[in-house]
Design an enzyme around this catalytic site. Structure first.
Site, short mmCIF file in Angstrom:
data_model
loop_
_atom_site.label_atom_id
_atom_site.label_comp_id
_atom_site.label_asym_id
_atom_site.label_seq_id
_atom_site.Cartn_x
_atom_site.Cartn_y
_atom_site.Cartn_z
CB ALA A 65 -0.89 -0.02 1.24
N GLY A 109 0.85 -5.18 0.84
CA GLY A 109 -0.31 -5.32 -0.03
C GLY A 109 0.01 -5.94 -1.38
CD GLU A 112 -1.93 -7.97 2.84
OE1 GLU A 112 -1.60 -6.79 2.59
OE2 GLU A 112 -2.64 -8.29 3.80
CD GLU A 132 1.71 -5.54 5.46
OE1 GLU A 132 2.52 -6.46 5.81
OE2 GLU A 132 1.01 -5.62 4.44
N1 CAA Z 1 4.57 3.21 -0.56
C1 CAA Z 1 4.99 4.38 -1.09
N2 CAA Z 1 6.17 4.54 -1.71
C2 CAA Z 1 6.97 3.47 -1.78
C3 CAA Z 1 6.60 2.22 -1.26
C4 CAA Z 1 5.34 2.10 -0.62
N3 CAA Z 1 4.88 0.94 -0.13
N4 CAA Z 1 7.62 1.34 -1.47
C5 CAA Z 1 8.57 2.03 -2.14
N5 CAA Z 1 8.18 3.30 -2.32
C6 CAA Z 1 8.92 4.38 -2.98
C7 CAA Z 1 10.06 4.92 -2.12
O1 CAA Z 1 9.57 5.86 -1.19
C8 CAA Z 1 10.95 5.52 -3.17
O2 CAA Z 1 10.40 6.75 -3.56
P1 CAA Z 1 11.40 8.03 -3.75
O3 CAA Z 1 12.31 7.63 -4.88
O4 CAA Z 1 10.47 9.14 -4.10
O5 CAA Z 1 12.12 8.19 -2.46
C9 CAA Z 1 10.79 4.57 -4.36
O6 CAA Z 1 9.58 3.86 -4.13
C10 CAA Z 1 11.91 3.56 -4.47
O7 CAA Z 1 12.01 2.90 -3.23
P2 CAA Z 1 13.39 2.86 -2.36
O8 CAA Z 1 14.26 4.02 -2.72
O9 CAA Z 1 13.01 2.71 -0.93
O10 CAA Z 1 14.01 1.54 -2.96
P3 CAA Z 1 14.95 0.51 -2.20
O11 CAA Z 1 15.36 -0.48 -3.25
O12 CAA Z 1 16.01 1.21 -1.42
O13 CAA Z 1 13.99 -0.22 -1.14
C11 CAA Z 1 11.99 -1.38 -0.43
C12 CAA Z 1 12.90 -1.00 -1.61
C13 CAA Z 1 12.76 -2.30 0.53
C14 CAA Z 1 10.80 -2.10 -1.00
C15 CAA Z 1 11.57 -0.10 0.33
O14 CAA Z 1 11.09 0.85 -0.62
C16 CAA Z 1 10.44 -0.38 1.29
O15 CAA Z 1 10.69 -0.84 2.39
N6 CAA Z 1 9.17 -0.08 0.92
C17 CAA Z 1 8.03 -0.25 1.77
C18 CAA Z 1 7.58 -1.71 1.79
C19 CAA Z 1 6.44 -1.87 2.79
O16 CAA Z 1 6.56 -1.58 3.96
N7 CAA Z 1 5.27 -2.34 2.30
C20 CAA Z 1 4.08 -2.50 3.11
C21 CAA Z 1 3.19 -1.30 2.97
S1 CAA Z 1 1.85 -1.29 4.13
C22 CAA Z 1 0.68 -2.27 3.44
O17 CAA Z 1 0.84 -2.83 2.37
C23 CAA Z 1 -0.58 -2.39 4.26
C24 CAA Z 1 -1.57 -3.41 3.76
O18 CAA Z 1 -1.65 -4.51 4.26
C25 CAA Z 1 -2.49 -3.11 2.68
#
Ligand code: CAA
Length: 258
Positions: A65, A109, A112, A132
């Site tokens: 998400a 998500g 999921e 999450e």
């Molecule tokens: N939401 C919004 N933006 C996201 C994102 C997310 N879930 N995942 C990645 N991005 C964005 C980053 O903010 C970044 O944007 P900017 O270039 O503007 O800074 C871009 O995508 C590239 O990401 P990274 O620079 O972080 O890339 P990385 O290779 O260093 O890391 C990653 C990759 C490990 C996936 C890291 O981006 C990350 O941890 N993302 C979040 C993953 C996460 O926590 N997902 C769960 C979300 S909550 C959810 O899904 C709830 C549910 O049950 C529905």
């Protein structure tokens, strides 16, 4: 012009949906989930389509998400607007087989969403996780329910409570996914798999999907009864007649999806 958050294409009887927010690793926001629901539904009611493929980019199927959007939401915001339920669950209503083709990250998500599909084919680069808990959240798009059903409580608890990420080989071994292939051939193999499934009788596929899903929603005896009725109903279809005649005549069946 804003970018299309999803792209759609056709390959014979296969409808292809590509998640298209590459700059944010296909983070799932309302625009994307609304467009995804509409595209899935459009392919589902299209008689020229037998199977739907859902894919992301080489780097990410979807990283979950959209955290940037969620960051300032309050309880009232998500409760009143019915977050997730309002537009993430369209995929549950889809009757045709949906194949997730996963390269790179399938997190939160995104994982999921893949778990909501019927077959998951993954490239060796694929990574699956429900991180999450690191955000002070929990998997809220069916992850706490579908993951234990897919891989059992012990592995599911491990993934959810520790945010452990599985690589494709582990995910395959645990039964989270259906097949692993080389990334270079993922698309080709996905489309070949989808075309092969789509060549079967569409009503038989839909009934079959409903039967398998019933296994998670009912007792064994109820599920078996449901299956038996669906089997009996096949005998009312011209495709079943054609399929069995073709076998007897040692030729390929020509299904009319009737
Ligand atoms: N939401 C919004 N933006 C996201 C994102 C997310 N879930 N995942 C990645 N991005 C964005 C980053 O903010 C970044 O944007 P900017 O270039 O503007 O800074 C871009 O995508 C590239 O990401 P990274 O620079 O972080 O890339 P990385 O290779 O260093 O890391 C990653 C990759 C490990 C996936 C890291 O981006 C990350 O941890 N993302 C979040 C993953 C996460 O926590 N997902 C769960 C979300 S909550 C959810 O899904 C709830 C549910 O049950 C529905």
């Amino acid at each position: 012009m804003p970018e299309d958050v999803i792209l759609t294409a056709r390959d014979g009887r296969v409808g292809i949906i590509t998640l298209n927010r590459p700059k944010v690793l296909n983070a799932l926001n309302d625009d994307l989930m609304n467009a995804l629901g509409a595209a899935l539904t459009a392919f589902d009611v299209d008689e020229t389509i037998g199977v739907i493929v859902l894919e992301g980019s080489a780097r990410a199927f979807a990283a979950g998400a959209d955290i940037a959007v969620m960051a300032n939401w309050t309880y009232s915001d998500v409760y009143n607007s019915n977050f997730i339920t309002r537009n993430w669950e369209a995929i549950r209503q889809i009757r045709k087989p949906v194949i997730a083709s996963v390269a790179g990250l399938a997190l939160g998500g995104g994982c999921e969403l893949a778990l909501s599909c019927d077959i998951i084919i993954a490239g060796r680069s694929a990574k699956f996780g429900l991180p999450e808990i690191k955000l002070g959240l929990l998997p809220g798009a069916g992850g706490t329910q579908r993951l234990p059903r897919a891989i059992g409580k012990a592995k599911a608890m491990d993934m959810c409570l520790t945010a452990r990420v599985l690589d494709a080989a582990e995910a395959d071994r645990y039964g989270l996914i259906s097949r692993v292939v080389d990334d270079e051939t993922l698309r080709e193999q996905t489309l070949a798999l989808a075309a092969s499934v789509a060549s079967f009788s569409a009503p038989a596929l839909m009934a079959l999907k409903e039967c398998v899903n019933r296994a998670f929603e009912s007792t064994l005896s109820e599920g078996v009864l449901f299956e038996r009725r669906e089997l009996h109903a096949r005998f009312a279809t011209s495709d079943a007649r054609e399929g069995m005649q073709a076998f007897m005549q040692k030729r390929q069946p020509a299904f009319e999806h009737r």
